[in-house]
Design a protein around this motif. Structure first.
Motif, PDB file in Angstrom:
ATOM      1  N   ARG A 135       0.830  -1.206   0.000  1.00 12.81           N
ATOM      2  CA  ARG A 135       0.000   0.000   0.000  1.00 12.81           C
ATOM      3  C   ARG A 135       0.870   1.262   0.000  1.00 12.81           C
ATOM      4  O   ARG A 135       0.564   2.229  -0.700  1.00 12.81           O
ATOM      5  CB  ARG A 135      -0.922  -0.011   1.224  1.00 12.81           C
ATOM      6  CG  ARG A 135      -1.814   1.213   1.331  1.00 12.81           C
ATOM      7  CD  ARG A 135      -2.717   1.136   2.538  1.00 12.81           C
ATOM      8  NE  ARG A 135      -3.652   0.026   2.455  1.00 12.81           N
ATOM      9  CZ  ARG A 135      -4.562  -0.234   3.398  1.00 12.81           C
ATOM     10  NH1 ARG A 135      -4.635   0.527   4.482  1.00 12.81           N
ATOM     11  NH2 ARG A 135      -5.391  -1.253   3.262  1.00 12.81           N
ATOM     12  N   ALA A 136       1.947   1.238   0.764  1.00 16.84           N
ATOM     13  CA  ALA A 136       2.836   2.404   0.823  1.00 16.84           C
ATOM     14  C   ALA A 136       3.512   2.640  -0.523  1.00 16.84           C
ATOM     15  O   ALA A 136       3.655   3.782  -0.978  1.00 16.84           O
ATOM     16  CB  ALA A 136       3.885   2.215   1.917  1.00 16.84           C
ATOM     17  N   TRP A 137       3.940   1.555  -1.182  1.00  9.29           N
ATOM     18  CA  TRP A 137       4.617   1.694  -2.475  1.00  9.29           C
ATOM     19  C   TRP A 137       3.651   2.187  -3.558  1.00  9.29           C
ATOM     20  O   TRP A 137       4.025   2.984  -4.417  1.00  9.29           O
ATOM     21  CB  TRP A 137       5.242   0.371  -2.879  1.00  9.29           C
ATOM     22  CG  TRP A 137       6.109   0.462  -4.104  1.00  9.29           C
ATOM     23  CD1 TRP A 137       5.869  -0.092  -5.324  1.00  9.29           C
ATOM     24  CD2 TRP A 137       7.342   1.159  -4.216  1.00  9.29           C
ATOM     25  NE1 TRP A 137       6.867   0.210  -6.201  1.00  9.29           N
ATOM     26  CE2 TRP A 137       7.801   0.981  -5.556  1.00  9.29           C
ATOM     27  CE3 TRP A 137       8.111   1.916  -3.332  1.00  9.29           C
ATOM     28  CZ2 TRP A 137       8.990   1.537  -6.014  1.00  9.29           C
ATOM     29  CZ3 TRP A 137       9.298   2.465  -3.788  1.00  9.29           C
ATOM     30  CH2 TRP A 137       9.721   2.282  -5.120  1.00  9.29           C
ATOM     31  N   VAL A 138       2.408   1.707  -3.503  1.00 13.68           N
ATOM     32  CA  VAL A 138       1.400   2.179  -4.450  1.00 13.68           C
ATOM     33  C   VAL A 138       1.181   3.679  -4.279  1.00 13.68           C
ATOM     34  O   VAL A 138       1.071   4.427  -5.247  1.00 13.68           O
ATOM     35  CB  VAL A 138       0.079   1.410  -4.260  1.00 13.68           C
ATOM     36  CG1 VAL A 138      -1.049   2.075  -5.040  1.00 13.68           C
ATOM     37  CG2 VAL A 138       0.241  -0.039  -4.703  1.00 13.68           C
ATOM     38  N   PHE A 139       1.130   4.114  -3.021  1.00  9.38           N
ATOM     39  CA  PHE A 139       0.933   5.544  -2.773  1.00  9.38           C
ATOM     40  C   PHE A 139       2.112   6.355  -3.313  1.00  9.38           C
ATOM     41  O   PHE A 139       1.916   7.394  -3.954  1.00  9.38           O
ATOM     42  CB  PHE A 139       0.764   5.804  -1.277  1.00  9.38           C
ATOM     43  CG  PHE A 139       0.634   7.261  -0.943  1.00  9.38           C
ATOM     44  CD1 PHE A 139      -0.578   7.912  -1.105  1.00  9.38           C
ATOM     45  CD2 PHE A 139       1.723   7.984  -0.484  1.00  9.38           C
ATOM     46  CE1 PHE A 139      -0.708   9.257  -0.817  1.00  9.38           C
ATOM     47  CE2 PHE A 139       1.605   9.335  -0.191  1.00  9.38           C
ATOM     48  CZ  PHE A 139       0.384   9.976  -0.357  1.00  9.38           C
ATOM     49  N   LEU A 140       3.329   5.887  -3.066  1.00 13.87           N
ATOM     50  CA  LEU A 140       4.513   6.640  -3.485  1.00 13.87           C
ATOM     51  C   LEU A 140       4.688   6.669  -4.995  1.00 13.87           C
ATOM     52  O   LEU A 140       5.137   7.679  -5.555  1.00 13.87           O
ATOM     53  CB  LEU A 140       5.771   6.055  -2.821  1.00 13.87           C
ATOM     54  CG  LEU A 140       5.896   6.255  -1.307  1.00 13.87           C
ATOM     55  CD1 LEU A 140       7.106   5.506  -0.771  1.00 13.87           C
ATOM     56  CD2 LEU A 140       6.001   7.741  -0.970  1.00 13.87           C
ATOM     57  N   THR A 141       4.347   5.584  -5.665  1.00 14.23           N
ATOM     58  CA  THR A 141       4.620   5.491  -7.103  1.00 14.23           C
ATOM     59  C   THR A 141       3.424   5.809  -7.993  1.00 14.23           C
ATOM     60  O   THR A 141       3.609   6.146  -9.167  1.00 14.23           O
ATOM     61  CB  THR A 141       5.124   4.074  -7.437  1.00 14.23           C
ATOM     62  OG1 THR A 141       4.144   3.101  -7.041  1.00 14.23           O
ATOM     63  CG2 THR A 141       6.437   3.786  -6.726  1.00 14.23           C
ATOM     64  N   VAL A 142       2.222   5.690  -7.445  1.00 12.06           N
ATOM     65  CA  VAL A 142       1.019   5.930  -8.260  1.00 12.06           C
ATOM     66  C   VAL A 142       0.275   7.178  -7.798  1.00 12.06           C
ATOM     67  O   VAL A 142       0.064   8.119  -8.569  1.00 12.06           O
ATOM     68  CB  VAL A 142       0.072   4.708  -8.220  1.00 12.06           C
ATOM     69  CG1 VAL A 142      -1.194   5.007  -9.037  1.00 12.06           C
ATOM     70  CG2 VAL A 142       0.779   3.472  -8.755  1.00 12.06           C
ATOM     71  N   THR A 143      -0.118   7.177  -6.531  1.00  9.05           N
ATOM     72  CA  THR A 143      -0.976   8.258  -6.034  1.00  9.05           C
ATOM     73  C   THR A 143      -0.232   9.578  -5.924  1.00  9.05           C
ATOM     74  O   THR A 143      -0.711  10.615  -6.400  1.00  9.05           O
ATOM     75  CB  THR A 143      -1.575   7.879  -4.672  1.00  9.05           C
ATOM     76  OG1 THR A 143      -2.154   6.579  -4.738  1.00  9.05           O
ATOM     77  CG2 THR A 143      -2.623   8.887  -4.254  1.00  9.05           C
ATOM     78  N   LEU A 144       0.927   9.558  -5.276  1.00  9.00           N
ATOM     79  CA  LEU A 144       1.639  10.808  -5.001  1.00  9.00           C
ATOM     80  C   LEU A 144       1.973  11.595  -6.266  1.00  9.00           C
ATOM     81  O   LEU A 144       1.757  12.818  -6.303  1.00  9.00           O
ATOM     82  CB  LEU A 144       2.898  10.524  -4.189  1.00  9.00           C
ATOM     83  CG  LEU A 144       3.675  11.765  -3.707  1.00  9.00           C
ATOM     84  CD1 LEU A 144       2.777  12.657  -2.852  1.00  9.00           C
ATOM     85  CD2 LEU A 144       4.915  11.350  -2.913  1.00  9.00           C
ATOM     86  N   PRO A 145       2.510  10.955  -7.316  1.00  9.82           N
ATOM     87  CA  PRO A 145       2.761  11.744  -8.535  1.00  9.82           C
ATOM     88  C   PRO A 145       1.504  12.378  -9.120  1.00  9.82           C
ATOM     89  O   PRO A 145       1.575  13.482  -9.671  1.00  9.82           O
ATOM     90  CB  PRO A 145       3.351  10.704  -9.492  1.00  9.82           C
ATOM     91  CG  PRO A 145       3.943   9.660  -8.615  1.00  9.82           C
ATOM     92  CD  PRO A 145       3.013   9.574  -7.445  1.00  9.82           C
ATOM     93  N   LEU A 146       0.362  11.704  -8.991  1.00  5.85           N
ATOM     94  CA  LEU A 146      -0.875  12.233  -9.558  1.00  5.85           C
ATOM     95  C   LEU A 146      -1.444  13.384  -8.743  1.00  5.85           C
ATOM     96  O   LEU A 146      -2.165  14.231  -9.284  1.00  5.85           O
ATOM     97  CB  LEU A 146      -1.914  11.118  -9.674  1.00  5.85           C
ATOM     98  CG  LEU A 146      -1.585   9.999 -10.668  1.00  5.85           C
ATOM     99  CD1 LEU A 146      -2.630   8.890 -10.590  1.00  5.85           C
ATOM    100  CD2 LEU A 146      -1.510  10.542 -12.095  1.00  5.85           C
ATOM    101  N   ILE A 147      -1.140  13.415  -7.449  1.00  2.00           N
ATOM    102  CA  ILE A 147      -1.719  14.463  -6.600  1.00  2.00           C
ATOM    103  C   ILE A 147      -0.734  15.607  -6.341  1.00  2.00           C
ATOM    104  O   ILE A 147      -1.047  16.515  -5.562  1.00  2.00           O
ATOM    105  CB  ILE A 147      -2.190  13.882  -5.246  1.00  2.00           C
ATOM    106  CG1 ILE A 147      -0.998  13.395  -4.426  1.00  2.00           C
ATOM    107  CG2 ILE A 147      -3.198  12.765  -5.463  1.00  2.00           C
ATOM    108  CD1 ILE A 147      -1.350  13.023  -2.993  1.00  2.00           C
ATOM    109  N   LEU A 148       0.411  15.588  -6.998  1.00  2.00           N
ATOM    110  CA  LEU A 148       1.404  16.637  -6.751  1.00  2.00           C
ATOM    111  C   LEU A 148       0.853  18.051  -6.938  1.00  2.00           C
ATOM    112  O   LEU A 148       1.191  18.949  -6.156  1.00  2.00           O
ATOM    113  CB  LEU A 148       2.624  16.423  -7.652  1.00  2.00           C
ATOM    114  CG  LEU A 148       3.701  15.481  -7.117  1.00  2.00           C
ATOM    115  CD1 LEU A 148       4.843  15.360  -8.112  1.00  2.00           C
ATOM    116  CD2 LEU A 148       4.213  15.957  -5.766  1.00  2.00           C
TER     117      LEU A 148
END
Length: 232
Positions: A135-148
């Motif tokens: 879950r943490a890796w998904v957030f760092l690699t998928v979610t975080l770039p999209l919500i920058l």
């Protein structure tokens, strides 16, 4: 600007910039975490957490400052522990001003980031999870770039809010020139003395300029980051 402003005025502007910078920087990781929890997780007490996050927007700022003083003052439960074990004193220090400004700006930051997270298609995150990512890796690699864009906008708005904070700050750390006197409290102080209107007006103009620059920067940076994320 240093030639246009007097020493006390310049000190207030510089301290406000310092307070706002650290208030934003320190609260940003927690803001991202809380925004993600409110947007994606379902847990008991979720609505209570949401209410607590937005409480500073509803309470009078003086009340928030008084609660901070009761909690983080030297006689408070948290403040006494920090003083005794770590030698950290927040009340009547610039660090306390950063804490008060951060608390008041936190709801704006969380809201901007939360809206960005809710705009992300959950299926993208689910796709990453099906490939075995944590879950943490998904957030760092998928979610975080999209919500920058939302993160950047939230951080800049929080910085601008912290720059203008007055009620909670003056209640928690007072109005000591050169130590805890921020831009907003300096305007108040100048208005209390005869002949201080000119200095107060100069600081008002500085406040307007900083606020407008922050808002324009928020829109500009968020747009640029969004384009980069989309690859356009």
């Amino acid at each position: 600007m240093s030639g246009w402003l007097g020493p006390q005025e310049w000190a207030a502007v510089a301290l406000s910039m310092r307070v706002s910078f650290w208030a934003t920087l320190v609260s940003l990781p927690l803001g991202i975490f809380v925004a993600h929890a409110l947007a994606r997780w379902r847990f008991p007490g979720r609505q209570l957490l949401n209410g607590l996050v937005h409480l500073p927007l509803i309470l009078p700022p003086v009340v928030t400052g008084y609660l901070l003083l009761l909690t983080f003052g030297r006689q408070g439960p948290v403040g006494s522990m920090l003083d005794e074990h770590l030698g950290i004193v927040l009340a009547f220090r610039w660090t306390g001003a950063a804490l008060a400004a951060g608390v008041m700006a936190f709801p704006l930051m969380v809201r901007a980031i939360r809206l960005s997270i809710e705009a992300v298609d959950p299926r993208l995150e689910e796709a990453g999870a099906t490939l075995g990512a944590s879950r943490a890796w998904v957030f760092l690699t998928v979610t975080l770039p999209l919500i920058l864009p939302g993160v950047v906008a939230g951080a800049i708005l929080a910085f601008a809010k912290a720059m203008g904070e007055f009620g909670a700050t003056i209640t928690f750390v007072s109005n000591i020139p050169g130590q805890t006197q921020t831009l907003a409290s300096a305007v108040y102080a100048f208005l209390q003395v005869p002949g201080g209107e000119a200095a107060a007006m100069r600081l008002v103009l500085v406040s307007i300029i900083i606020a407008m620059v922050a808002l324009l920067a928020s829109e500009f940076v968020a747009t640029r980051v969004a384009r980069r994320v989309r690859g356009t």
